[in-house]
Write a protein that holds these residues in place. Sequence first.
Motif, PDB file in Angstrom:
ATOM      1  N   ILE A 269       0.682  -1.095  -0.224  1.00  0.00           N
ATOM      2  CA  ILE A 269       0.138  -0.271  -0.002  1.00  0.00           C
ATOM      3  C   ILE A 269       0.931   1.241  -0.031  1.00  0.00           C
ATOM      4  CG2 ILE A 269      -1.782   1.330   1.472  1.00  0.00           C
ATOM      5  CD1 ILE A 269      -2.830  -1.448   2.245  1.00  0.00           C
ATOM      6  N   TYR A 270       2.140   1.027   0.817  1.00  0.00           N
ATOM      7  CA  TYR A 270       2.990   2.155   0.862  1.00  0.00           C
ATOM      8  C   TYR A 270       3.421   2.708  -0.581  1.00  0.00           C
ATOM      9  CZ  TYR A 270       3.198   3.331   5.738  1.00  0.00           C
ATOM     10  OH  TYR A 270       2.826   3.399   7.106  1.00  0.00           O
ATOM     11  N   GLU A 271       3.813   1.573  -1.280  1.00  0.00           N
ATOM     12  CA  GLU A 271       4.433   1.637  -2.487  1.00  0.00           C
ATOM     13  C   GLU A 271       3.493   1.972  -3.734  1.00  0.00           C
ATOM     14  OE1 GLU A 271       5.862  -1.899  -5.893  1.00  0.00           O
ATOM     15  OE2 GLU A 271       6.279  -2.116  -3.866  1.00  0.00           O
ATOM     16  N   ASN A 272       2.207   1.764  -3.505  1.00  0.00           N
ATOM     17  CA  ASN A 272       1.190   2.090  -4.315  1.00  0.00           C
ATOM     18  C   ASN A 272       0.931   3.346  -4.249  1.00  0.00           C
ATOM     19  OD1 ASN A 272       1.335  -0.349  -5.617  1.00  0.00           O
ATOM     20  ND2 ASN A 272      -0.499  -1.176  -4.928  1.00  0.00           N
ATOM     21  N   THR A 273       0.915   4.084  -3.047  1.00  0.00           N
ATOM     22  CA  THR A 273       0.904   5.494  -2.706  1.00  0.00           C
ATOM     23  C   THR A 273       1.633   6.339  -3.180  1.00  0.00           C
ATOM     24  OG1 THR A 273      -0.459   4.767  -0.575  1.00  0.00           O
ATOM     25  CG2 THR A 273       0.272   6.933  -0.824  1.00  0.00           C
ATOM     26  N   GLU A 274       2.754   5.830  -3.339  1.00  0.00           N
ATOM     27  CA  GLU A 274       4.075   6.577  -3.929  1.00  0.00           C
ATOM     28  C   GLU A 274       3.862   6.732  -5.326  1.00  0.00           C
ATOM     29  OE1 GLU A 274       6.411   8.298  -2.540  1.00  0.00           O
ATOM     30  OE2 GLU A 274       5.406   7.993  -0.537  1.00  0.00           O
ATOM     31  N   LYS A 275       3.353   5.773  -5.917  1.00  0.00           N
ATOM     32  CA  LYS A 275       3.043   5.614  -7.271  1.00  0.00           C
ATOM     33  C   LYS A 275       1.898   6.774  -7.699  1.00  0.00           C
ATOM     34  CE  LYS A 275       4.414   0.809  -8.449  1.00  0.00           C
ATOM     35  NZ  LYS A 275       3.710  -0.429  -8.916  1.00  0.00           N
ATOM     36  N   LEU A 276       0.985   6.562  -6.848  1.00  0.00           N
ATOM     37  CA  LEU A 276      -0.288   7.725  -7.055  1.00  0.00           C
ATOM     38  C   LEU A 276       0.259   8.917  -7.081  1.00  0.00           C
ATOM     39  CD1 LEU A 276      -3.148   5.904  -5.136  1.00  0.00           C
ATOM     40  CD2 LEU A 276      -3.008   6.233  -7.601  1.00  0.00           C
ATOM     41  N   LEU A 277       1.173   9.468  -6.222  1.00  0.00           N
ATOM     42  CA  LEU A 277       1.714  10.753  -6.011  1.00  0.00           C
ATOM     43  C   LEU A 277       2.439  11.143  -7.211  1.00  0.00           C
ATOM     44  CD1 LEU A 277       2.373  10.604  -2.192  1.00  0.00           C
ATOM     45  CD2 LEU A 277       0.719  11.944  -3.362  1.00  0.00           C
ATOM     46  N   ARG A 278       3.239  10.082  -7.741  1.00  0.00           N
ATOM     47  CA  ARG A 278       3.958  10.317  -9.036  1.00  0.00           C
ATOM     48  C   ARG A 278       3.049  10.417 -10.239  1.00  0.00           C
ATOM     49  NH1 ARG A 278       7.268   6.297  -6.733  1.00  0.00           N
ATOM     50  NH2 ARG A 278       6.735   4.912  -8.515  1.00  0.00           N
ATOM     51  N   ASN A 279       1.542  10.265 -10.284  1.00  0.00           N
ATOM     52  CA  ASN A 279       0.830  10.046 -11.377  1.00  0.00           C
ATOM     53  C   ASN A 279       1.155   8.824 -12.036  1.00  0.00           C
ATOM     54  OD1 ASN A 279      -1.512  11.154 -12.160  1.00  0.00           O
ATOM     55  ND2 ASN A 279      -0.461  12.494 -13.651  1.00  0.00           N
ATOM     56  N   ASP A 280       1.589   7.783 -11.366  1.00  0.00           N
ATOM     57  CA  ASP A 280       2.055   6.536 -12.044  1.00  0.00           C
ATOM     58  C   ASP A 280       0.878   5.519 -12.265  1.00  0.00           C
ATOM     59  OD1 ASP A 280       4.475   7.201 -12.607  1.00  0.00           O
ATOM     60  OD2 ASP A 280       5.249   6.122 -11.077  1.00  0.00           O
ATOM     61  N   VAL A 282      -1.305   2.450 -11.162  1.00  0.00           N
ATOM     62  CA  VAL A 282      -1.079   1.454 -10.225  1.00  0.00           C
ATOM     63  C   VAL A 282      -1.523   0.150 -10.950  1.00  0.00           C
ATOM     64  CG1 VAL A 282      -1.893   0.680  -7.959  1.00  0.00           C
ATOM     65  CG2 VAL A 282      -1.163   2.939  -8.305  1.00  0.00           C
ATOM     66  N   PRO A 283      -0.984  -0.912 -10.995  1.00  0.00           N
ATOM     67  CA  PRO A 283      -1.554  -2.195 -11.325  1.00  0.00           C
ATOM     68  C   PRO A 283      -2.554  -2.815 -10.539  1.00  0.00           C
ATOM     69  CG  PRO A 283       0.590  -2.661 -10.355  1.00  0.00           C
ATOM     70  CD  PRO A 283       0.480  -1.200 -10.103  1.00  0.00           C
ATOM     71  N   LEU A 284      -3.639  -3.683 -11.019  1.00  0.00           N
ATOM     72  CA  LEU A 284      -4.508  -4.497 -10.387  1.00  0.00           C
ATOM     73  C   LEU A 284      -3.449  -5.362  -9.526  1.00  0.00           C
ATOM     74  CD1 LEU A 284      -7.629  -4.709 -10.688  1.00  0.00           C
ATOM     75  CD2 LEU A 284      -7.070  -6.840 -12.018  1.00  0.00           C
ATOM     76  N   GLU A 285      -3.884  -5.340  -7.927  1.00  0.00           N
ATOM     77  CA  GLU A 285      -3.118  -6.297  -7.292  1.00  0.00           C
ATOM     78  C   GLU A 285      -4.440  -7.251  -6.605  1.00  0.00           C
ATOM     79  OE1 GLU A 285      -0.223  -5.937  -6.714  1.00  0.00           O
ATOM     80  OE2 GLU A 285       0.454  -3.803  -7.138  1.00  0.00           O
ATOM     81  N   GLU A 286      -3.623  -8.510  -6.215  1.00  0.00           N
ATOM     82  CA  GLU A 286      -4.393  -9.489  -5.161  1.00  0.00           C
ATOM     83  C   GLU A 286      -3.974  -9.464  -3.825  1.00  0.00           C
ATOM     84  OE1 GLU A 286      -4.273 -13.398  -6.415  1.00  0.00           O
ATOM     85  OE2 GLU A 286      -5.175 -13.098  -8.484  1.00  0.00           O
ATOM     86  N   MET A 287      -5.021  -8.916  -2.921  1.00  0.00           N
ATOM     87  CA  MET A 287      -4.668  -8.592  -1.383  1.00  0.00           C
ATOM     88  C   MET A 287      -5.754  -9.132  -0.626  1.00  0.00           C
ATOM     89  SD  MET A 287      -4.070  -4.356  -2.195  1.00  0.00           S
ATOM     90  CE  MET A 287      -3.101  -4.200  -0.631  1.00  0.00           C
ATOM     91  N   LYS A 288      -5.523  -9.037   0.422  1.00  0.00           N
ATOM     92  CA  LYS A 288      -6.431  -9.835   1.756  1.00  0.00           C
ATOM     93  C   LYS A 288      -7.053  -8.406   2.612  1.00  0.00           C
ATOM     94  CE  LYS A 288      -4.051 -14.050   2.169  1.00  0.00           C
ATOM     95  NZ  LYS A 288      -5.155 -15.061   1.422  1.00  0.00           N
ATOM     96  N   ILE A 289      -8.391  -8.713   2.711  1.00  0.00           N
ATOM     97  CA  ILE A 289      -9.003  -7.437   3.631  1.00  0.00           C
ATOM     98  C   ILE A 289      -9.519  -8.371   4.816  1.00  0.00           C
ATOM     99  CG2 ILE A 289      -9.451  -5.982   1.608  1.00  0.00           C
ATOM    100  CD1 ILE A 289     -12.459  -6.700   1.855  1.00  0.00           C
ATOM    101  N   LYS A 290      -9.764  -7.577   6.034  1.00  0.00           N
ATOM    102  CA  LYS A 290     -10.517  -8.062   7.034  1.00  0.00           C
ATOM    103  C   LYS A 290     -11.621  -7.594   7.192  1.00  0.00           C
ATOM    104  CE  LYS A 290      -7.050  -5.961   9.480  1.00  0.00           C
ATOM    105  NZ  LYS A 290      -6.429  -5.392  10.645  1.00  0.00           N
TER     106      LYS A 290
END
Length: 552
Positions: A269-280, A282-290
Amino acid sequence: MNLPNDLVHPKVALTKNMELISGAHILYLYEDKEKYWENMFSFAITGLELKHQVILLESAEKIEKIKQQLAQKGFSDEQIASIEFIDHCQFYNAYQSFETETVLQGLDDAVRHYVANGAPIRVWSRVIWRKDVDCDKEIPLYEQKANAVLKPFHVFTVCAYDGNDVSANFSLKLMKGHSHIMTDNEITNSSYYESERNTPSLFIEDFLQEKVQHYKHLINEMPDAVFIFSAEKVVYGNYTALKMLNCKESDLQHATIWDLFTKEYHPLIYENTEKLLRNDRVPLEEMKIKTYDGQILDVEVATFPFSFDIEKDFTFIAIIRSIQDRKAHQQLTIKTEKLSLAGQLAASIAHEVRNPLTSIKGFIKLAREDAMHDAYYTIIEEEIDRIETIASELLVLGKPMSVEIETCDAGKMLKDVSMLLQSQAVMRKIDIQYSDIEPDCFVRCNAGQIKQVFINIIKNAIEAMENGGVVRTSARLNGEKVEIVITDEGKGMPESVLKKLGEPFYSTKEDGTGLGLMVCFNIVEQYEGIIRVESTVDKGTAFTIELPLVSV
């Protein structure tokens, strides 16, 4: 002179409840089939009353129903005959494959045929395609190109999609090619329309509150969970999101993104946040939610900026889809294929175990006769080790599916599998060579699953060599990757076959299901690896598996 729609009819009724001032390309995501029918029928009637040229693309069955109902409404045969009825399956080539340029040419021809008459044109189309088409890529591209074809003629075009079958991520891509978005009861501007230069944004209206209300309705109707975040705080979740988390709207008032996702995904999430701020992107990701009742769900997450100026207003949208059923099906398929392999290997394993047992039995006789040399004890130990290896590999195949992830030596696993399959290969006059295996080829994986990949590929290599030969296996370090290569001297495959490898139920074997290679591709992809296949007809095939190297 040909006049565009907005000059011929300054204000045009789209359906019985909707009006537009000029021609438009409209994305209709319908949910209620009765309302869909109502709107389509109203669209046709309004067009006839206003003396528009009406073009309807629907199924042949529905076209006949429309004609009957128009006649019942009192429209003459001449008026009904003025409508251009087109079977949408034939138009979109849905019986074969969706070819963007062919369909665009058909659309251009259909519109240009009526442009010379000067009357406004309105088109209603229920878009359809074969399920094996890469719809995420081809269909949105087609809609954007279709918009360019239609725009100069000021055509009113409604492109209808079943909102129950279309994912939210796919819907957002479709919005880029449509000036308006329509539901069963409402129509609004598409914020994604012609926004190539800008980050996709919903903040395009003058009054923020009015904008929020417009899009809340659309987002709430989406079948996927949608969350809007301001920095790390959750500011909105649609109905599906609340249902997925098993919570109330009030529960999200103080929730953050860190509360939703399990801890192992916080670095991502930290990594993707940085991508958003750089206007890059963000690929589709498989994750887990609670969830709020303690469940852990496997999900697929698509993330987009939610404002034009992401640096001043760090607001983003996350579209989340549960993939629990898909994961369960994937594990069941892997387990089924694994048990099938265990059964097929039983005979050859029995033969493989019998050989060392025969040797050990002979040495025991020598021991009884006091004719044993020290060297013979070493051979006995090696033979016993070989039996243990084979038994262990068979247990891995036969035991229940485990999801335990650990650090494993891919080279050692490849060697063990090669030894396991050696007897089966020998019966076909094939030698499996595994001397080119480097140490310390460590990867993070489930050992049973990766061994299953090796077994599937080596077994296929053996079956591909009808006249004997050599299967070569190697494992080596290649930068930050572990590279496993399995080559055979079989009959090889043409390019047309290579493109279909990994598809379920596609196999080059008469009794094959294609599930074995599909499982292999899925397992390797699960561990962020790739499989490459190179083949030459009559010379052989090489499978290269790349997995991320881990340090120990």
